[in-house]
Design a protein around this motif. Structure first.
Motif, PDB file in Angstrom:
ATOM      1  N   VAL A 254      42.506  45.616 -27.973  1.00  0.00           N
ATOM      2  CA  VAL A 254      43.325  44.597 -27.301  1.00  0.00           C
ATOM      3  C   VAL A 254      44.664  45.188 -26.873  1.00  0.00           C
ATOM      4  CG1 VAL A 254      44.606  42.450 -27.648  1.00  0.00           C
ATOM      5  CG2 VAL A 254      42.235  42.615 -28.409  1.00  0.00           C
ATOM      6  N   VAL A 255      45.303  45.930 -27.779  1.00  0.00           N
ATOM      7  CA  VAL A 255      46.593  46.532 -27.451  1.00  0.00           C
ATOM      8  C   VAL A 255      46.427  47.579 -26.356  1.00  0.00           C
ATOM      9  CG1 VAL A 255      48.513  47.898 -28.343  1.00  0.00           C
ATOM     10  CG2 VAL A 255      47.539  46.075 -29.733  1.00  0.00           C
ATOM     11  N   ALA A 256      45.363  48.362 -26.425  1.00  0.00           N
ATOM     12  CA  ALA A 256      45.115  49.373 -25.393  1.00  0.00           C
ATOM     13  C   ALA A 256      44.935  48.720 -24.026  1.00  0.00           C
ATOM     14  CB  ALA A 256      43.882  50.199 -25.759  1.00  0.00           C
ATOM     15  N   VAL A 257      44.188  47.640 -23.989  1.00  0.00           N
ATOM     16  CA  VAL A 257      44.007  46.910 -22.727  1.00  0.00           C
ATOM     17  C   VAL A 257      45.349  46.375 -22.235  1.00  0.00           C
ATOM     18  CG1 VAL A 257      42.965  44.862 -21.675  1.00  0.00           C
ATOM     19  CG2 VAL A 257      41.589  46.338 -23.149  1.00  0.00           C
ATOM     20  N   GLY A 258      46.178  45.930 -23.178  1.00  0.00           N
ATOM     21  CA  GLY A 258      47.509  45.453 -22.803  1.00  0.00           C
ATOM     22  C   GLY A 258      48.359  46.548 -22.189  1.00  0.00           C
ATOM     23  N   PHE A 259      48.281  47.738 -22.752  1.00  0.00           N
ATOM     24  CA  PHE A 259      49.021  48.866 -22.172  1.00  0.00           C
ATOM     25  C   PHE A 259      48.505  49.188 -20.775  1.00  0.00           C
ATOM     26  CE2 PHE A 259      51.166  49.463 -26.069  1.00  0.00           C
ATOM     27  CZ  PHE A 259      52.168  50.396 -25.869  1.00  0.00           C
ATOM     28  N   GLY A 260      47.195  49.105 -20.605  1.00  0.00           N
ATOM     29  CA  GLY A 260      46.635  49.309 -19.277  1.00  0.00           C
ATOM     30  C   GLY A 260      47.141  48.263 -18.302  1.00  0.00           C
ATOM     31  N   ALA A 261      47.233  47.018 -18.777  1.00  0.00           N
ATOM     32  CA  ALA A 261      47.739  45.938 -17.926  1.00  0.00           C
ATOM     33  C   ALA A 261      49.189  46.210 -17.533  1.00  0.00           C
ATOM     34  CB  ALA A 261      47.636  44.599 -18.664  1.00  0.00           C
ATOM     35  N   TYR A 262      49.981  46.731 -18.479  1.00  0.00           N
ATOM     36  CA  TYR A 262      51.373  47.031 -18.148  1.00  0.00           C
ATOM     37  C   TYR A 262      51.457  48.166 -17.133  1.00  0.00           C
ATOM     38  CZ  TYR A 262      56.376  47.596 -18.600  1.00  0.00           C
ATOM     39  OH  TYR A 262      57.724  47.648 -18.321  1.00  0.00           O
ATOM     40  N   GLY A 263      50.549  49.117 -17.232  1.00  0.00           N
ATOM     41  CA  GLY A 263      50.518  50.192 -16.251  1.00  0.00           C
ATOM     42  C   GLY A 263      50.273  49.672 -14.852  1.00  0.00           C
ATOM     43  N   VAL A 264      49.345  48.738 -14.751  1.00  0.00           N
ATOM     44  CA  VAL A 264      49.070  48.108 -13.447  1.00  0.00           C
ATOM     45  C   VAL A 264      50.294  47.336 -12.965  1.00  0.00           C
ATOM     46  CG1 VAL A 264      47.662  46.378 -12.258  1.00  0.00           C
ATOM     47  CG2 VAL A 264      46.582  47.980 -13.860  1.00  0.00           C
ATOM     48  N   TYR A 265      50.928  46.618 -13.895  1.00  0.00           N
ATOM     49  CA  TYR A 265      52.123  45.850 -13.527  1.00  0.00           C
ATOM     50  C   TYR A 265      53.228  46.755 -12.993  1.00  0.00           C
ATOM     51  CZ  TYR A 265      56.518  43.416 -13.929  1.00  0.00           C
ATOM     52  OH  TYR A 265      57.759  42.915 -13.638  1.00  0.00           O
ATOM     53  N   CYS A 266      53.406  47.928 -13.597  1.00  0.00           N
ATOM     54  CA  CYS A 266      54.451  48.848 -13.132  1.00  0.00           C
ATOM     55  C   CYS A 266      54.228  49.242 -11.675  1.00  0.00           C
ATOM     56  CB  CYS A 266      54.480  50.094 -14.008  1.00  0.00           C
ATOM     57  SG  CYS A 266      55.210  49.846 -15.643  1.00  0.00           S
ATOM     58  N   VAL A 267      52.989  49.478 -11.311  1.00  0.00           N
ATOM     59  CA  VAL A 267      52.664  49.833  -9.930  1.00  0.00           C
ATOM     60  C   VAL A 267      53.002  48.660  -9.003  1.00  0.00           C
ATOM     61  CG1 VAL A 267      50.840  50.508  -8.332  1.00  0.00           C
ATOM     62  CG2 VAL A 267      50.897  51.464 -10.641  1.00  0.00           C
ATOM     63  N   VAL A 268      52.640  47.450  -9.445  1.00  0.00           N
ATOM     64  CA  VAL A 268      52.972  46.251  -8.645  1.00  0.00           C
ATOM     65  C   VAL A 268      54.486  46.092  -8.556  1.00  0.00           C
ATOM     66  CG1 VAL A 268      52.801  43.743  -8.565  1.00  0.00           C
ATOM     67  CG2 VAL A 268      50.816  45.106  -9.247  1.00  0.00           C
ATOM     68  N   ASP A 269      55.167  46.323  -9.668  1.00  0.00           N
ATOM     69  CA  ASP A 269      56.638  46.240  -9.716  1.00  0.00           C
ATOM     70  C   ASP A 269      57.260  47.176  -8.693  1.00  0.00           C
ATOM     71  OD1 ASP A 269      59.271  45.932 -10.419  1.00  0.00           O
ATOM     72  OD2 ASP A 269      59.023  46.525 -12.504  1.00  0.00           O
ATOM     73  N   ALA A 270      56.716  48.384  -8.615  1.00  0.00           N
ATOM     74  CA  ALA A 270      57.259  49.369  -7.669  1.00  0.00           C
ATOM     75  C   ALA A 270      57.155  48.884  -6.220  1.00  0.00           C
ATOM     76  CB  ALA A 270      56.522  50.700  -7.815  1.00  0.00           C
ATOM     77  N   GLY A 271      56.102  48.148  -5.936  1.00  0.00           N
ATOM     78  CA  GLY A 271      55.898  47.687  -4.561  1.00  0.00           C
ATOM     79  C   GLY A 271      56.565  46.381  -4.215  1.00  0.00           C
ATOM     80  N   THR A 272      56.909  45.587  -5.237  1.00  0.00           N
ATOM     81  CA  THR A 272      57.411  44.243  -4.951  1.00  0.00           C
ATOM     82  C   THR A 272      58.807  43.977  -5.511  1.00  0.00           C
ATOM     83  OG1 THR A 272      56.357  43.331  -6.934  1.00  0.00           O
ATOM     84  CG2 THR A 272      55.079  43.285  -4.903  1.00  0.00           C
ATOM     85  N   ARG A 273      59.381  44.957  -6.214  1.00  0.00           N
ATOM     86  CA  ARG A 273      60.726  44.728  -6.773  1.00  0.00           C
ATOM     87  C   ARG A 273      61.703  44.402  -5.653  1.00  0.00           C
ATOM     88  NH1 ARG A 273      63.883  45.897 -11.594  1.00  0.00           N
ATOM     89  NH2 ARG A 273      61.865  46.041 -12.626  1.00  0.00           N
ATOM     90  N   ARG A 274      62.648  43.506  -5.941  1.00  0.00           N
ATOM     91  CA  ARG A 274      63.624  43.078  -4.935  1.00  0.00           C
ATOM     92  C   ARG A 274      64.276  44.279  -4.278  1.00  0.00           C
ATOM     93  NH1 ARG A 274      65.932  37.762  -5.397  1.00  0.00           N
ATOM     94  NH2 ARG A 274      64.849  36.517  -6.970  1.00  0.00           N
ATOM     95  N   ALA A 275      64.326  44.269  -2.959  1.00  0.00           N
ATOM     96  CA  ALA A 275      64.857  45.420  -2.226  1.00  0.00           C
ATOM     97  C   ALA A 275      65.760  44.974  -1.102  1.00  0.00           C
ATOM     98  CB  ALA A 275      63.703  46.253  -1.664  1.00  0.00           C
TER      99      ALA A 275
END
Length: 275
Positions: A254-275
């Motif tokens: 479960v924790v490993a999947v959560g870390f994977g989810a955060y990795g995906v979120y970071c990529v989304v963050d990079a593309g959508t962070r306020r600019a």
């Protein structure tokens, strides 16, 4: 006379972004992608441990090593290191004068979170740079804990470090439950279902990281209480500790999947962070 704060404000371009200029903004987004990639690799390494395979440490060191050994990995790590430093600078700027679109307690929480994120990103940048310069394994958590315990009032200092780690983990729990991270993103033009998916992935990832960090804090506190630096440990030790609980493999997955989810979120963050 121009004060440092006024100078910093002049460096920050107009608009909602807190990055001190478009170059830092662009490099910082690259760093975010690299940050996400490392989390995805940590998730994969943790899953290998859950399956009973001998794997590299399920932490940043292990993930950085996996990247570095891949074709073109050294070049990727150089780019990631530059991006991480840029993103840390971005977050420190945000902590000083940023998050102008919120006020009061919410602004304070976001600035505190920016400081926490900058510390984590700088730590990762140091690990990447150490790998690139051949300094892998120079300092471990237990050797660092031993050095702290050997200092005057060492147990108090290590207890204080444990408390700080637990406070940061608590802040991450708040962020994950309240989903305040969504305020950092510009997702207004995205479909509602996509926004919801980003929210879920970010929340799951943040809460998984909070759990792992809390275990790191507890390990540090135990090391201070027992005056035994060997009881301290980083992320790999925390994940292995979770895997040894009654829930064992299931909790680790479960924790490993959560870390994977955060990795995906970071990529989304990079593309959508306020600019």
């Amino acid at each position: 006379m121009t004060t440092p704060m006024r100078l910093l404000r002049r460096l920050v371009r107009e608009g909602p972004s807190d990055a001190p200029g478009p170059l830092v903004d662009a490099l910082g987004r690259v760093g975010l992608v690299g940050y996400g990639l490392v989390h995805l690799l940590v998730a994969w390494l943790a899953l290998q441990i859950a399956r009973g395979h001998q794997a590299a440490p399920a932490d940043t060191d292990g993930a950085v090593g996996a990247i570095g050994r891949s074709p073109g990995g050294v070049v990727v790590l150089v780019i990631v290191a530059i991006g991480l430093v840029a993103f840390a600078l971005w977050q420190l700027t945000a902590a000083a004068i940023g998050f102008r679109w919120v006020s009061g307690g919410e602004r304070f929480r976001k600035r505190f979170g920016a400081v926490s994120k900058s510390i984590a990103v700088i730590a990762m940048a140091v690990i990447v740079i150490d790998y690139l310069t051949g300094q892998v394994g120079g300092v471990t958590v237990d050797t660092l804990a031993a050095a702290v315990l050997a200092a005057p009032a060492g147990r108090i200092l290590l207890d204080l470090a444990a408390v700080i780690i637990l406070v940061i983990a608590g802040g991450m729990v708040y962020t994950g439950v309240r989903r305040t991270f969504m305020g950092d993103l510009d997702v207004r033009r995205l479909p509602r279902a996509t926004r919801r998916a980003i929210e879920v992935v970010g929340a799951v990832g943040t809460l998984a990281r909070a759990l792992a960090l809390a275990v790191v804090g507890l390990l540090a506190g135990t090391a201070a209480f027992m005056a035994d630096p060997a009881r301290a440990g980083g992320l790999d030790a925390a994940l292995r500790a979770l895997g040894s609980t009654a829930l064992g493999t299931s909790l680790l997955v479960v924790v490993a999947v959560g870390f994977g989810a955060y990795g995906v979120y970071c990529v989304v963050d990079a593309g959508t962070r306020r600019a």
